[in-house]
Write an enzyme that holds these catalytic residues in place. Sequence first.
Site, PDB file in Angstrom:
ATOM      1  N   SER A 142       0.879  -1.104   0.132  1.00 47.06           N
ATOM      2  CA  SER A 142      -0.127   0.014   0.029  1.00 47.06           C
ATOM      3  C   SER A 142       1.001   1.133   0.015  1.00 47.06           C
ATOM      4  O   SER A 142       2.074   1.103   0.412  1.00 47.06           O
ATOM      5  CB  SER A 142      -0.645  -0.116   1.210  1.00 47.06           C
ATOM      6  OG  SER A 142      -1.251   1.390   1.609  1.00 47.06           O
ATOM      7  N   TYR A 154      -2.423  -0.360  10.340  1.00 45.17           N
ATOM      8  CA  TYR A 154      -2.700  -1.136   8.830  1.00 45.17           C
ATOM      9  C   TYR A 154      -1.255  -0.553   8.161  1.00 45.17           C
ATOM     10  O   TYR A 154      -0.393  -1.712   7.578  1.00 45.17           O
ATOM     11  CB  TYR A 154      -3.726  -0.537   8.155  1.00 45.17           C
ATOM     12  CG  TYR A 154      -3.768  -0.934   6.713  1.00 45.17           C
ATOM     13  CD1 TYR A 154      -4.118  -2.217   6.318  1.00 45.17           C
ATOM     14  CD2 TYR A 154      -3.505  -0.031   5.736  1.00 45.17           C
ATOM     15  CE1 TYR A 154      -4.215  -2.668   4.958  1.00 45.17           C
ATOM     16  CE2 TYR A 154      -3.636  -0.350   4.400  1.00 45.17           C
ATOM     17  CZ  TYR A 154      -4.034  -1.684   4.046  1.00 45.17           C
ATOM     18  OH  TYR A 154      -4.001  -1.813   2.781  1.00 45.17           O
TER      19      TYR A 154
HETATM   20  N1  LIG Z   1      -8.761  -1.369  -1.463  1.00 43.19           N
HETATM   21  C1  LIG Z   1      -7.526  -0.536  -1.310  1.00 43.19           C
HETATM   22  O1  LIG Z   1      -8.039   0.680  -1.288  1.00 43.19           O
HETATM   23  C2  LIG Z   1      -6.232  -0.789  -1.028  1.00 43.19           C
HETATM   24  C3  LIG Z   1      -5.342   0.455  -1.046  1.00 43.19           C
HETATM   25  C4  LIG Z   1      -4.062  -0.127  -0.776  1.00 43.19           C
HETATM   26  C5  LIG Z   1      -3.603  -1.496  -0.781  1.00 43.19           C
HETATM   27  N2  LIG Z   1      -4.492  -2.435  -0.427  1.00 43.19           N
HETATM   28  C6  LIG Z   1      -4.100  -3.853  -0.564  1.00 43.19           C
HETATM   29  O2  LIG Z   1      -4.497  -4.663  -1.688  1.00 43.19           O
HETATM   30  C7  LIG Z   1      -4.728  -5.791  -1.239  1.00 43.19           C
HETATM   31  C8  LIG Z   1      -6.241  -6.463  -1.544  1.00 43.19           C
HETATM   32  O3  LIG Z   1      -7.048  -5.427  -1.123  1.00 43.19           O
HETATM   33  P1  LIG Z   1      -8.566  -5.401  -1.536  1.00 43.19           P
HETATM   34  O4  LIG Z   1      -8.962  -3.933  -1.390  1.00 43.19           O
HETATM   35  O5  LIG Z   1      -8.742  -6.237  -2.817  1.00 43.19           O
HETATM   36  O6  LIG Z   1      -9.386  -6.349  -0.529  1.00 43.19           O
HETATM   37  P2  LIG Z   1     -10.708  -7.182  -0.330  1.00 43.19           P
HETATM   38  O7  LIG Z   1     -11.541  -6.585  -1.025  1.00 43.19           O
HETATM   39  O8  LIG Z   1     -10.883  -7.208   1.182  1.00 43.19           O
HETATM   40  O9  LIG Z   1     -10.070  -8.672  -0.696  1.00 43.19           O
HETATM   41  C9  LIG Z   1      -9.453  -9.357   0.177  1.00 43.19           C
HETATM   42  C10 LIG Z   1      -9.565 -10.850   0.114  1.00 43.19           C
HETATM   43  O10 LIG Z   1      -8.642 -11.428   0.815  1.00 43.19           O
HETATM   44  C11 LIG Z   1      -9.572 -12.477   1.631  1.00 43.19           C
HETATM   45  N3  LIG Z   1      -8.973 -12.881   2.972  1.00 43.19           N
HETATM   46  C12 LIG Z   1      -8.821 -12.013   4.151  1.00 43.19           C
HETATM   47  N4  LIG Z   1      -8.208 -12.539   5.094  1.00 43.19           N
HETATM   48  C13 LIG Z   1      -7.907 -13.807   4.598  1.00 43.19           C
HETATM   49  C14 LIG Z   1      -7.130 -15.009   5.166  1.00 43.19           C
HETATM   50  N5  LIG Z   1      -6.670 -14.977   6.362  1.00 43.19           N
HETATM   51  N6  LIG Z   1      -6.914 -15.967   4.368  1.00 43.19           N
HETATM   52  C15 LIG Z   1      -7.292 -15.958   3.115  1.00 43.19           C
HETATM   53  N7  LIG Z   1      -8.201 -14.931   2.391  1.00 43.19           N
HETATM   54  C16 LIG Z   1      -8.104 -13.771   3.202  1.00 43.19           C
HETATM   55  C17 LIG Z   1     -10.819 -11.606   1.985  1.00 43.19           C
HETATM   56  O11 LIG Z   1     -11.718 -12.355   2.382  1.00 43.19           O
HETATM   57  P3  LIG Z   1     -12.937 -11.827   3.171  1.00 43.19           P
HETATM   58  O12 LIG Z   1     -13.675 -10.931   2.627  1.00 43.19           O
HETATM   59  O13 LIG Z   1     -14.008 -12.924   3.581  1.00 43.19           O
HETATM   60  O14 LIG Z   1     -12.292 -11.531   4.628  1.00 43.19           O
HETATM   61  C18 LIG Z   1     -10.953 -11.039   0.497  1.00 43.19           C
HETATM   62  O15 LIG Z   1     -11.476 -12.010  -0.256  1.00 43.19           O
HETATM   63  C19 LIG Z   1      -4.519  -5.943   0.100  1.00 43.19           C
HETATM   64  O16 LIG Z   1      -3.081  -6.447   0.504  1.00 43.19           O
HETATM   65  C20 LIG Z   1      -4.833  -4.765   0.471  1.00 43.19           C
HETATM   66  O17 LIG Z   1      -4.046  -4.106   1.840  1.00 43.19           O
HETATM   67  C21 LIG Z   1      -6.033  -2.190  -0.909  1.00 43.19           C
END
Ligand SMILES: NC(=O)c1ccc[n+]([C@@H]2O[C@H](COP(=O)([O-])OP(=O)(O)OC[C@H]3O[C@@H](n4cnc5c(N)ncnc54)[C@H](OP(=O)(O)O)[C@@H]3O)[C@@H](O)[C@H]2O)c1
Length: 258
Positions: A142, A154
Amino acid sequence: MQFLDFTKKVVLITGAATGIGANAARYIAKLGGQMALVDINATGLNEVVEQIKGDNSPNALAIVADVTEDSERIIAETINHFGRLDVLVNNAAIGSEKNIMDADISDFDRMMNTNLRSIVILTKLAVPHLEKSKGNIVNVSSISGIVPVKYAFYGMTKAALDQFSKSAANEFGPRNIRVNSVNPSFVLTPMFENAFTAEEALRLKNKCKERYPIGRMGRTEEISAAIAFLASEAASFITGVQFAVDGGAISAGAHYLN
Ligand SMILES: NC(=O)c1ccc[n+]([C@@H]2O[C@H](COP(=O)([O-])OP(=O)(O)OC[C@H]3O[C@@H](n4cnc5c(N)ncnc54)[C@H](OP(=O)(O)O)[C@@H]3O)[C@@H](O)[C@H]2O)c1
Protein backbone atom coordinates in the site's frame (compact mmCIF):
# COMPACT_ATOMS: atom_id res chain seq x y z
CA MET A 1 9.27 -12.52 -27.58
CA GLN A 2 5.98 -11.75 -25.89
CA PHE A 3 6.96 -10.41 -22.43
CA LEU A 4 3.51 -10.18 -20.86
CA ASP A 5 2.87 -13.83 -21.52
CA PHE A 6 2.14 -16.24 -18.67
CA THR A 7 1.67 -19.35 -20.80
CA LYS A 8 2.91 -22.38 -18.84
CA LYS A 9 3.42 -20.19 -15.76
CA VAL A 10 1.73 -21.19 -12.51
CA VAL A 11 0.63 -18.13 -10.58
CA LEU A 12 -0.59 -18.39 -6.98
CA ILE A 13 -2.68 -15.43 -5.76
CA THR A 14 -3.99 -15.11 -2.19
CA GLY A 15 -7.15 -13.16 -1.43
CA ALA A 16 -8.48 -13.94 -4.90
CA ALA A 17 -12.22 -14.02 -4.15
CA THR A 18 -12.81 -10.28 -4.41
CA GLY A 19 -11.26 -6.91 -5.10
CA ILE A 20 -7.73 -6.61 -6.41
CA GLY A 21 -6.94 -10.32 -6.05
CA ALA A 22 -9.97 -11.42 -8.08
CA ASN A 23 -9.24 -8.88 -10.79
CA ALA A 24 -5.55 -9.84 -10.93
CA ALA A 25 -6.53 -13.51 -11.21
CA ARG A 26 -8.75 -12.83 -14.24
CA TYR A 27 -6.15 -10.47 -15.74
CA ILE A 28 -3.23 -12.91 -15.53
CA ALA A 29 -5.41 -15.88 -16.62
CA LYS A 30 -6.20 -13.91 -19.80
CA LEU A 31 -2.44 -13.62 -20.34
CA GLY A 32 -2.23 -17.43 -20.30
CA GLY A 33 -1.46 -18.06 -16.61
CA GLN A 34 -2.43 -21.23 -14.82
CA MET A 35 -4.00 -19.95 -11.65
CA ALA A 36 -3.84 -21.33 -8.09
CA LEU A 37 -6.30 -19.11 -6.28
CA VAL A 38 -6.60 -18.88 -2.51
CA ASP A 39 -9.21 -17.30 -0.30
CA ILE A 40 -11.09 -17.85 2.94
CA ASN A 41 -14.33 -16.96 1.13
CA ALA A 42 -15.30 -20.19 -0.67
CA THR A 43 -18.33 -18.80 -2.54
CA GLY A 44 -16.51 -15.80 -3.97
CA LEU A 45 -13.45 -17.87 -4.84
CA ASN A 46 -15.44 -20.52 -6.70
CA GLU A 47 -17.21 -17.79 -8.70
CA VAL A 48 -13.87 -16.33 -9.80
CA VAL A 49 -12.57 -19.78 -10.78
CA GLU A 50 -15.74 -20.47 -12.79
CA GLN A 51 -15.44 -17.08 -14.54
CA ILE A 52 -11.84 -17.84 -15.48
CA LYS A 53 -12.76 -21.29 -16.79
CA GLY A 54 -15.62 -19.71 -18.76
CA ASP A 55 -13.10 -17.34 -20.35
CA ASN A 56 -11.40 -20.35 -21.97
CA SER A 57 -8.64 -20.63 -19.38
CA PRO A 58 -9.33 -24.08 -17.97
CA ASN A 59 -6.38 -24.13 -15.64
CA ALA A 60 -7.67 -22.49 -12.49
CA LEU A 61 -7.66 -24.16 -9.10
CA ALA A 62 -9.61 -22.96 -6.05
CA ILE A 63 -7.86 -23.47 -2.73
CA VAL A 64 -10.22 -22.49 0.07
CA ALA A 65 -7.83 -21.67 2.88
CA ASP A 66 -6.90 -19.23 5.59
CA VAL A 67 -3.45 -17.76 4.91
CA THR A 68 -2.82 -17.45 8.65
CA GLU A 69 -3.23 -21.19 9.19
CA ASP A 70 -2.99 -23.19 5.99
CA SER A 71 0.30 -22.17 4.31
CA GLU A 72 1.64 -25.71 3.97
CA ARG A 73 -1.62 -26.98 2.43
CA ILE A 74 -1.72 -23.99 0.02
CA ILE A 75 1.73 -24.77 -1.39
CA ALA A 76 1.14 -28.55 -1.32
CA GLU A 77 -2.16 -28.32 -3.26
CA THR A 78 -0.57 -26.01 -5.82
CA ILE A 79 2.39 -28.30 -6.42
CA ASN A 80 0.24 -31.46 -6.41
CA HIS A 81 -2.07 -29.97 -9.02
CA PHE A 82 0.33 -28.10 -11.30
CA GLY A 83 3.74 -29.59 -10.47
CA ARG A 84 5.42 -26.18 -10.28
CA LEU A 85 5.15 -22.60 -9.06
CA ASP A 86 6.36 -19.57 -11.01
CA VAL A 87 4.79 -16.57 -9.28
CA LEU A 88 3.53 -15.96 -5.74
CA VAL A 89 1.27 -12.92 -5.32
CA ASN A 90 0.75 -12.20 -1.62
CA ASN A 91 -2.40 -10.11 -1.81
CA ALA A 92 -4.73 -11.23 1.03
CA ALA A 93 -4.88 -8.69 3.83
CA ILE A 94 -7.25 -7.08 6.25
CA GLY A 95 -7.69 -3.38 6.90
CA SER A 96 -8.84 -1.21 9.74
CA GLU A 97 -10.08 2.35 9.78
CA LYS A 98 -9.20 2.80 13.43
CA ASN A 99 -6.54 5.23 14.60
CA ILE A 100 -4.02 4.37 17.33
CA MET A 101 -6.14 5.34 20.33
CA ASP A 102 -9.33 3.72 19.05
CA ALA A 103 -7.80 0.44 17.95
CA ASP A 104 -7.49 -2.43 20.34
CA ILE A 105 -4.19 -4.33 20.55
CA SER A 106 -6.08 -7.40 19.29
CA ASP A 107 -6.67 -5.41 16.03
CA PHE A 108 -2.92 -4.98 15.80
CA ASP A 109 -2.24 -8.68 16.41
CA ARG A 110 -4.86 -9.76 13.85
CA MET A 111 -3.47 -7.43 11.19
CA MET A 112 0.17 -8.36 11.83
CA ASN A 113 -0.78 -12.03 11.65
CA THR A 114 -2.71 -11.73 8.36
CA ASN A 115 -0.81 -8.97 6.56
CA LEU A 116 2.72 -9.93 7.52
CA ARG A 117 3.33 -13.18 9.43
CA SER A 118 1.37 -15.32 6.95
CA ILE A 119 3.39 -13.86 4.06
CA VAL A 120 6.69 -14.65 5.72
CA ILE A 121 5.60 -18.28 6.19
CA LEU A 122 4.18 -18.66 2.67
CA THR A 123 7.34 -17.12 1.19
CA LYS A 124 9.62 -19.55 3.03
CA LEU A 125 7.55 -22.48 1.73
CA ALA A 126 7.40 -21.11 -1.84
CA VAL A 127 11.10 -20.29 -2.29
CA PRO A 128 12.34 -23.84 -3.09
CA HIS A 129 9.73 -24.06 -5.89
CA LEU A 130 10.39 -20.54 -7.17
CA GLU A 131 14.11 -21.30 -7.27
CA LYS A 132 13.44 -24.23 -9.61
CA SER A 133 11.27 -22.11 -11.92
CA LYS A 134 13.39 -18.90 -11.66
CA GLY A 135 10.20 -17.31 -10.49
CA ASN A 136 9.23 -14.24 -8.55
CA ILE A 137 7.09 -12.80 -5.77
CA VAL A 138 4.82 -9.75 -5.87
CA ASN A 139 3.68 -8.48 -2.50
CA VAL A 140 0.58 -6.30 -2.58
CA SER A 141 1.41 -3.55 -0.14
CA SER A 142 0.00 0.00 0.00
CA ILE A 143 1.19 3.59 -0.22
CA SER A 144 0.90 3.36 3.56
CA GLY A 145 4.05 1.22 3.42
CA ILE A 146 5.89 4.24 2.01
CA VAL A 147 4.24 7.25 3.66
CA PRO A 148 2.05 7.62 6.75
CA VAL A 149 -1.71 7.42 6.32
CA LYS A 150 -4.29 7.84 9.07
CA TYR A 151 -4.57 4.16 9.95
CA ALA A 152 -1.33 3.46 11.79
CA PHE A 153 -1.53 -0.26 12.49
CA TYR A 154 -2.44 -1.13 8.89
CA GLY A 155 0.39 1.12 7.66
CA MET A 156 2.82 -0.55 10.02
CA THR A 157 2.03 -3.97 8.52
CA LYS A 158 2.63 -2.61 5.02
CA ALA A 159 5.88 -0.77 5.91
CA ALA A 160 7.18 -3.99 7.44
CA LEU A 161 6.03 -5.92 4.37
CA ASP A 162 7.97 -3.56 2.09
CA GLN A 163 11.09 -4.00 4.20
CA PHE A 164 10.57 -7.77 4.00
CA SER A 165 10.24 -7.55 0.19
CA LYS A 166 13.49 -5.62 -0.11
CA SER A 167 15.40 -7.98 2.20
CA ALA A 168 13.94 -10.97 0.33
CA ALA A 169 14.97 -9.40 -3.01
CA ASN A 170 18.55 -9.13 -1.74
CA GLU A 171 18.61 -12.62 -0.27
CA PHE A 172 16.87 -14.42 -3.14
CA GLY A 173 18.43 -12.54 -6.09
CA PRO A 174 21.37 -14.97 -6.24
CA ARG A 175 18.79 -17.81 -6.30
CA ASN A 176 17.18 -16.25 -9.43
CA ILE A 177 14.04 -15.13 -7.59
CA ARG A 178 12.84 -11.53 -7.89
CA VAL A 179 10.71 -9.89 -5.18
CA ASN A 180 8.78 -6.63 -5.58
CA SER A 181 6.00 -4.66 -3.91
CA VAL A 182 3.00 -3.01 -5.56
CA ASN A 183 1.81 -0.07 -3.47
CA PRO A 184 -1.71 1.12 -4.35
CA SER A 185 -3.48 4.17 -2.96
CA PHE A 186 -7.25 4.00 -2.47
CA VAL A 187 -8.99 1.51 -4.78
CA LEU A 188 -12.72 0.84 -4.76
CA THR A 189 -12.99 -2.76 -3.46
CA PRO A 190 -14.91 -4.56 -0.71
CA MET A 191 -12.02 -3.79 1.66
CA PHE A 192 -12.49 -0.07 1.06
CA GLU A 193 -16.28 -0.32 1.33
CA ASN A 194 -16.17 -2.42 4.52
CA ALA A 195 -13.48 -0.39 6.24
CA PHE A 196 -15.35 2.91 6.18
CA THR A 197 -18.79 4.26 6.94
CA ALA A 198 -20.64 5.42 3.83
CA GLU A 199 -20.02 9.01 4.93
CA GLU A 200 -16.26 8.52 5.37
CA ALA A 201 -16.01 6.60 2.09
CA LEU A 202 -17.67 9.49 0.26
CA ARG A 203 -15.39 11.99 1.99
CA LEU A 204 -12.32 10.00 0.92
CA LYS A 205 -13.57 9.65 -2.67
CA ASN A 206 -14.05 13.42 -2.83
CA LYS A 207 -10.62 14.01 -1.29
CA CYS A 208 -9.02 11.77 -3.95
CA LYS A 209 -10.84 13.76 -6.64
CA GLU A 210 -9.63 17.02 -5.18
CA ARG A 211 -6.06 16.15 -4.20
CA TYR A 212 -4.73 13.23 -6.28
CA PRO A 213 -3.12 14.56 -9.51
CA ILE A 214 -5.10 11.95 -11.49
CA GLY A 215 -8.23 13.14 -9.69
CA ARG A 216 -9.82 9.86 -8.64
CA MET A 217 -9.36 6.60 -6.75
CA GLY A 218 -7.63 3.68 -8.44
CA ARG A 219 -9.35 0.88 -10.34
CA THR A 220 -8.65 -2.78 -9.66
CA GLU A 221 -7.45 -3.40 -13.23
CA GLU A 222 -4.84 -0.66 -12.81
CA ILE A 223 -3.37 -2.56 -9.86
CA SER A 224 -3.61 -5.87 -11.77
CA ALA A 225 -1.63 -4.37 -14.65
CA ALA A 226 1.18 -3.44 -12.26
CA ILE A 227 1.14 -6.89 -10.62
CA ALA A 228 1.22 -8.58 -14.04
CA PHE A 229 4.07 -6.37 -15.23
CA LEU A 230 6.25 -7.02 -12.18
CA ALA A 231 5.46 -10.76 -12.30
CA SER A 232 6.32 -11.00 -16.00
CA GLU A 233 9.52 -11.34 -18.01
CA ALA A 234 9.12 -7.66 -18.93
CA ALA A 235 10.39 -6.90 -15.40
CA SER A 236 13.32 -9.34 -15.53
CA PHE A 237 15.80 -6.67 -14.31
CA ILE A 238 13.51 -5.29 -11.56
CA THR A 239 13.73 -6.50 -7.98
CA GLY A 240 13.37 -4.90 -4.55
CA VAL A 241 11.17 -2.00 -5.71
CA GLN A 242 8.15 -0.37 -4.11
CA PHE A 243 5.99 0.31 -7.16
CA ALA A 244 3.45 2.99 -6.23
CA VAL A 245 0.24 2.81 -8.27
CA ASP A 246 -1.32 5.83 -6.66
CA GLY A 247 -2.61 8.42 -9.13
CA GLY A 248 0.29 10.64 -8.05
CA ALA A 249 -0.83 10.73 -4.39
CA ILE A 250 2.66 10.45 -2.94
CA SER A 251 4.32 12.94 -5.26
CA ALA A 252 1.55 15.45 -4.56
CA GLY A 253 1.81 14.88 -0.79
CA ALA A 254 -1.84 13.82 -0.89
CA HIS A 255 -1.52 10.57 1.03
CA TYR A 256 -2.74 11.81 4.42
CA LEU A 257 -6.36 12.58 3.59
CA ASN A 258 -7.49 14.32 6.77
N1 LIG B 1 -8.61 -1.33 -1.62
C1 LIG B 1 -7.70 -0.44 -1.35
O1 LIG B 1 -7.98 0.78 -1.29
C2 LIG B 1 -6.26 -0.84 -1.13
C3 LIG B 1 -5.29 0.17 -1.11
C4 LIG B 1 -3.98 -0.19 -0.90
C5 LIG B 1 -3.61 -1.51 -0.76
N2 LIG B 1 -4.58 -2.47 -0.79
C6 LIG B 1 -4.13 -3.85 -0.61
O2 LIG B 1 -4.57 -4.63 -1.71
C7 LIG B 1 -4.78 -5.99 -1.29
C8 LIG B 1 -6.17 -6.42 -1.70
O3 LIG B 1 -7.09 -5.53 -1.12
P1 LIG B 1 -8.62 -5.47 -1.54
O4 LIG B 1 -9.04 -4.07 -1.32
O5 LIG B 1 -8.82 -6.14 -2.84
O6 LIG B 1 -9.22 -6.35 -0.33
P2 LIG B 1 -10.61 -7.17 -0.24
O7 LIG B 1 -11.57 -6.61 -1.20
O8 LIG B 1 -10.97 -7.18 1.21
O9 LIG B 1 -10.15 -8.62 -0.70
C9 LIG B 1 -9.26 -9.35 0.11
C10 LIG B 1 -9.62 -10.81 0.05
O10 LIG B 1 -8.73 -11.50 0.95
C11 LIG B 1 -9.49 -12.39 1.73
N3 LIG B 1 -8.85 -12.69 3.00
C12 LIG B 1 -8.78 -11.92 4.11
N4 LIG B 1 -8.14 -12.57 5.09
C13 LIG B 1 -7.80 -13.79 4.58
C14 LIG B 1 -7.14 -14.91 5.13
N5 LIG B 1 -6.73 -14.93 6.39
N6 LIG B 1 -6.95 -15.98 4.34
C15 LIG B 1 -7.38 -16.00 3.05
N7 LIG B 1 -8.03 -14.97 2.49
C16 LIG B 1 -8.24 -13.87 3.25
C17 LIG B 1 -10.80 -11.65 1.95
O11 LIG B 1 -11.81 -12.53 2.38
P3 LIG B 1 -12.98 -11.93 3.32
O12 LIG B 1 -13.61 -10.82 2.56
O13 LIG B 1 -13.88 -13.10 3.56
O14 LIG B 1 -12.27 -11.43 4.55
C18 LIG B 1 -11.04 -11.09 0.57
O15 LIG B 1 -11.68 -12.04 -0.26
C19 LIG B 1 -4.54 -6.00 0.23
O16 LIG B 1 -3.23 -6.42 0.48
C20 LIG B 1 -4.72 -4.55 0.61
O17 LIG B 1 -4.03 -4.23 1.79
C21 LIG B 1 -5.89 -2.18 -0.98
